[in-house]
Design a protein around this motif. Structure first.
Motif, PDB file in Angstrom:
ATOM      1  N   GLU A   1      32.532  50.394  61.488  1.00  0.00           N
ATOM      2  CA  GLU A   1      33.592  49.636  62.155  1.00  0.00           C
ATOM      3  C   GLU A   1      34.942  49.838  61.474  1.00  0.00           C
ATOM      4  OE1 GLU A   1      35.260  47.164  65.049  1.00  0.00           O
ATOM      5  OE2 GLU A   1      33.339  48.198  64.927  1.00  0.00           O
ATOM      6  N   PHE A   2      34.930  50.006  60.175  1.00  0.00           N
ATOM      7  CA  PHE A   2      36.182  50.247  59.468  1.00  0.00           C
ATOM      8  C   PHE A   2      36.803  51.576  59.879  1.00  0.00           C
ATOM      9  CE2 PHE A   2      34.025  47.252  56.606  1.00  0.00           C
ATOM     10  CZ  PHE A   2      35.029  46.303  56.445  1.00  0.00           C
ATOM     11  N   VAL A   3      35.938  52.568  60.103  1.00  0.00           N
ATOM     12  CA  VAL A   3      36.426  53.868  60.565  1.00  0.00           C
ATOM     13  C   VAL A   3      36.995  53.741  61.971  1.00  0.00           C
ATOM     14  CG1 VAL A   3      35.800  56.261  61.099  1.00  0.00           C
ATOM     15  CG2 VAL A   3      34.787  55.120  59.122  1.00  0.00           C
ATOM     16  N   LEU A   4      36.319  52.972  62.827  1.00  0.00           N
ATOM     17  CA  LEU A   4      36.824  52.750  64.182  1.00  0.00           C
ATOM     18  C   LEU A   4      38.178  52.043  64.145  1.00  0.00           C
ATOM     19  CD1 LEU A   4      33.545  51.675  66.024  1.00  0.00           C
ATOM     20  CD2 LEU A   4      34.845  53.785  66.393  1.00  0.00           C
ATOM     21  N   GLU A   5      38.323  51.096  63.236  1.00  0.00           N
ATOM     22  CA  GLU A   5      39.613  50.411  63.078  1.00  0.00           C
ATOM     23  C   GLU A   5      40.687  51.403  62.643  1.00  0.00           C
ATOM     24  OE1 GLU A   5      39.132  47.190  60.362  1.00  0.00           O
ATOM     25  OE2 GLU A   5      38.117  45.889  61.813  1.00  0.00           O
ATOM     26  N   GLU A   6      40.331  52.301  61.733  1.00  0.00           N
ATOM     27  CA  GLU A   6      41.275  53.309  61.252  1.00  0.00           C
ATOM     28  C   GLU A   6      41.732  54.215  62.393  1.00  0.00           C
ATOM     29  OE1 GLU A   6      43.693  54.711  58.434  1.00  0.00           O
ATOM     30  OE2 GLU A   6      42.131  53.228  57.943  1.00  0.00           O
TER      31      GLU A   6
ATOM     32  N   GLY B   1      41.853  53.132  65.492  1.00  0.00           N
ATOM     33  CA  GLY B   1      42.385  52.276  66.544  1.00  0.00           C
ATOM     34  C   GLY B   1      41.409  52.044  67.674  1.00  0.00           C
ATOM     35  N   LEU B   2      40.104  52.112  67.372  1.00  0.00           N
ATOM     36  CA  LEU B   2      39.084  51.992  68.409  1.00  0.00           C
ATOM     37  C   LEU B   2      38.124  50.832  68.166  1.00  0.00           C
ATOM     38  CD1 LEU B   2      38.161  55.773  68.689  1.00  0.00           C
ATOM     39  CD2 LEU B   2      39.545  54.455  70.293  1.00  0.00           C
ATOM     40  N   ALA B   3      38.482  49.905  67.306  1.00  0.00           N
ATOM     41  CA  ALA B   3      37.594  48.786  67.018  1.00  0.00           C
ATOM     42  C   ALA B   3      37.388  47.936  68.273  1.00  0.00           C
ATOM     43  CB  ALA B   3      38.179  47.925  65.893  1.00  0.00           C
ATOM     44  N   SER B   4      36.199  47.368  68.412  1.00  0.00           N
ATOM     45  CA  SER B   4      35.884  46.542  69.567  1.00  0.00           C
ATOM     46  C   SER B   4      34.939  45.428  69.155  1.00  0.00           C
ATOM     47  CB  SER B   4      35.232  47.386  70.668  1.00  0.00           C
ATOM     48  OG  SER B   4      33.949  47.807  70.263  1.00  0.00           O
ATOM     49  N   PRO B   5      34.796  44.387  69.991  1.00  0.00           N
ATOM     50  CA  PRO B   5      33.865  43.294  69.670  1.00  0.00           C
ATOM     51  C   PRO B   5      32.422  43.779  69.527  1.00  0.00           C
ATOM     52  CG  PRO B   5      35.365  42.648  71.427  1.00  0.00           C
ATOM     53  CD  PRO B   5      35.557  44.117  71.215  1.00  0.00           C
ATOM     54  N   GLU B   6      32.080  44.871  70.210  1.00  0.00           N
ATOM     55  CA  GLU B   6      30.712  45.391  70.150  1.00  0.00           C
ATOM     56  C   GLU B   6      30.562  46.315  68.959  1.00  0.00           C
ATOM     57  OE1 GLU B   6      30.088  47.298  73.814  1.00  0.00           O
ATOM     58  OE2 GLU B   6      30.256  45.484  75.019  1.00  0.00           O
ATOM     59  N   ARG B   7      30.919  45.835  67.811  1.00  0.00           N
ATOM     60  CA  ARG B   7      30.931  46.694  66.646  1.00  0.00           C
ATOM     61  C   ARG B   7      29.524  46.941  66.111  1.00  0.00           C
ATOM     62  NH1 ARG B   7      33.515  41.954  64.463  1.00  0.00           N
ATOM     63  NH2 ARG B   7      32.171  40.810  63.032  1.00  0.00           N
ATOM     64  N   ASN B   8      29.383  48.165  65.610  1.00  0.00           N
ATOM     65  CA  ASN B   8      28.155  48.574  64.944  1.00  0.00           C
ATOM     66  C   ASN B   8      26.915  48.499  65.822  1.00  0.00           C
ATOM     67  OD1 ASN B   8      29.586  49.057  62.607  1.00  0.00           O
ATOM     68  ND2 ASN B   8      29.240  47.014  61.790  1.00  0.00           N
ATOM     69  N   GLN B   9      27.099  48.679  67.124  1.00  0.00           N
ATOM     70  CA  GLN B   9      25.935  48.777  68.000  1.00  0.00           C
ATOM     71  C   GLN B   9      25.356  50.181  67.895  1.00  0.00           C
ATOM     72  OE1 GLN B   9      24.641  46.149  69.730  1.00  0.00           O
ATOM     73  NE2 GLN B   9      26.131  45.022  68.513  1.00  0.00           N
ATOM     74  N   PRO B  10      24.058  50.332  68.096  1.00  0.00           N
ATOM     75  CA  PRO B  10      23.445  51.664  67.987  1.00  0.00           C
ATOM     76  C   PRO B  10      24.068  52.641  68.960  1.00  0.00           C
ATOM     77  CG  PRO B  10      21.768  49.952  68.046  1.00  0.00           C
ATOM     78  CD  PRO B  10      23.079  49.287  68.377  1.00  0.00           C
ATOM     79  N   ALA B  11      24.283  53.844  68.516  1.00  0.00           N
ATOM     80  CA  ALA B  11      24.847  54.878  69.384  1.00  0.00           C
ATOM     81  C   ALA B  11      23.818  55.345  70.390  1.00  0.00           C
ATOM     82  CB  ALA B  11      25.331  56.062  68.540  1.00  0.00           C
ATOM     83  N   GLN B  12      24.271  55.843  71.531  1.00  0.00           N
ATOM     84  CA  GLN B  12      23.379  56.411  72.517  1.00  0.00           C
ATOM     85  C   GLN B  12      23.020  57.821  72.074  1.00  0.00           C
ATOM     86  OE1 GLN B  12      25.247  56.214  76.294  1.00  0.00           O
ATOM     87  NE2 GLN B  12      25.204  53.981  76.400  1.00  0.00           N
ATOM     88  N   LYS B  13      21.807  57.989  71.627  1.00  0.00           N
ATOM     89  CA  LYS B  13      21.390  59.268  71.062  1.00  0.00           C
ATOM     90  C   LYS B  13      21.468  60.388  72.093  1.00  0.00           C
ATOM     91  CE  LYS B  13      20.635  57.382  67.145  1.00  0.00           C
ATOM     92  NZ  LYS B  13      21.578  57.635  66.057  1.00  0.00           N
ATOM     93  N   GLY B  14      22.128  61.447  71.722  1.00  0.00           N
ATOM     94  CA  GLY B  14      22.182  62.639  72.556  1.00  0.00           C
ATOM     95  C   GLY B  14      23.222  62.619  73.649  1.00  0.00           C
ATOM     96  N   ALA B  15      23.909  61.488  73.852  1.00  0.00           N
ATOM     97  CA  ALA B  15      24.832  61.392  74.981  1.00  0.00           C
ATOM     98  C   ALA B  15      26.065  62.252  74.797  1.00  0.00           C
ATOM     99  CB  ALA B  15      25.242  59.932  75.186  1.00  0.00           C
ATOM    100  N   VAL B  16      26.551  62.345  73.567  1.00  0.00           N
ATOM    101  CA  VAL B  16      27.787  63.084  73.353  1.00  0.00           C
ATOM    102  C   VAL B  16      27.647  64.142  72.265  1.00  0.00           C
ATOM    103  CG1 VAL B  16      29.221  61.144  74.076  1.00  0.00           C
ATOM    104  CG2 VAL B  16      28.595  61.367  71.673  1.00  0.00           C
TER     105      VAL B  16
END
Length: 225
Positions: free
Chosen positions: A164-169, A171-186
């Motif tokens: 989340e700190f990296v996302l803040e850096e 400018g992409l921080a959101s309330p849904e912080r640190n949710q598991p990533a969608q594996k393989g999507a991107v």
């Protein structure tokens, strides 16, 4: 055997890190999750998928042309002279070789798709790595692991999660912080119908004639303060 080797390497790494970790802070991030939050990366993946699909359609069109040449040759073979047969055979063989060469040029090792992926995604990846480096310096982290990397992390304590700190850096921080990533999507573009580096796919759809072309051939969560 590979699993055993992976475990041994992980154990050695942890042994090497343990003395350092006692004196230095460490943390981890989920780079895949971070990438998935970046519009530029998502756009790059969409562009790569579109390019891959278009290139694949082009290859399929060339295969249809090859198939047509071969069928016409079979239909007219009985009325062709030997020189005419040889000429037609050479045309079919050259068409097949051209398709294989084009396929490798696009989907082969370091082909156009590979180069385009680097061109589109490297700037975004560099941006993420720079943000991770900034967070590591601000939080005085001596080591930063990547949760989505090759090193398997069997357990991760959220207190060490700096995603989340990296996302803040960025400018992409959101309330849904640190949710598991969608594996393989991107992580990569969609696999093209013709596997990268394959040199036999064309032959499966349209076999090249031999010297005797009449022969029947099989056709083809808790955030740190």
């Amino acid at each position: 055997m590979n699993k055993l080797l992976t475990w041994m390497l992980a154990a050695l790494l942890l042994c090497a890190v343990a003395p350092v970790a006692q004196a230095q802070k460490f943390g981890y991030v989920d780079s895949e999750f971070i990438m998935g939050k970046m519009p530029a990366y998502t756009q790059a993946q969409q562009e790569l998928n579109t390019l891959s699909a278009n290139w694949q359609k082009d290859i399929e069109s060339q295969k249809k042309d090859l198939d047509k040449l071969y069928r016409n040759y079979q239909a007219e073979e009985v009325v062709l002279t030997e020189p005419m047969k040889k000429k037609r055979q050479d045309e079919i063989l050259k068409k097949e070789q051209d398709i294989k060469a084009y396929q490798n040029k696009i989907f082969g090792f370091e082909g156009q798709l590979f180069k385009k992926r680097q061109e589109l995604t490297k700037p975004v990846q560099d941006q993420v790595f720079e943000a991770i480096e900034k967070v590591a310096k601000k939080k005085q982290l001596g080591i930063v692991f990547d949760k989505s990397g090759d090193l398997t992390m069997l357990y991760t304590n959220p207190v060490h999660d700096y995603t989340e700190f990296v996302l803040e850096e960025l400018g992409l921080a959101s309330p849904e912080r640190n949710q598991p990533a969608q594996k393989g999507a991107v992580k990569s573009v969609s696999t093209p119908q013709t596997p990268a580096g394959s040199t036999d796919a064309v032959a499966e759809d349209a076999p090249a004639p031999t010297k005797t072309p009449t022969r029947t051939t099989t056709r083809p969560a808790t955030r740190k303060n």
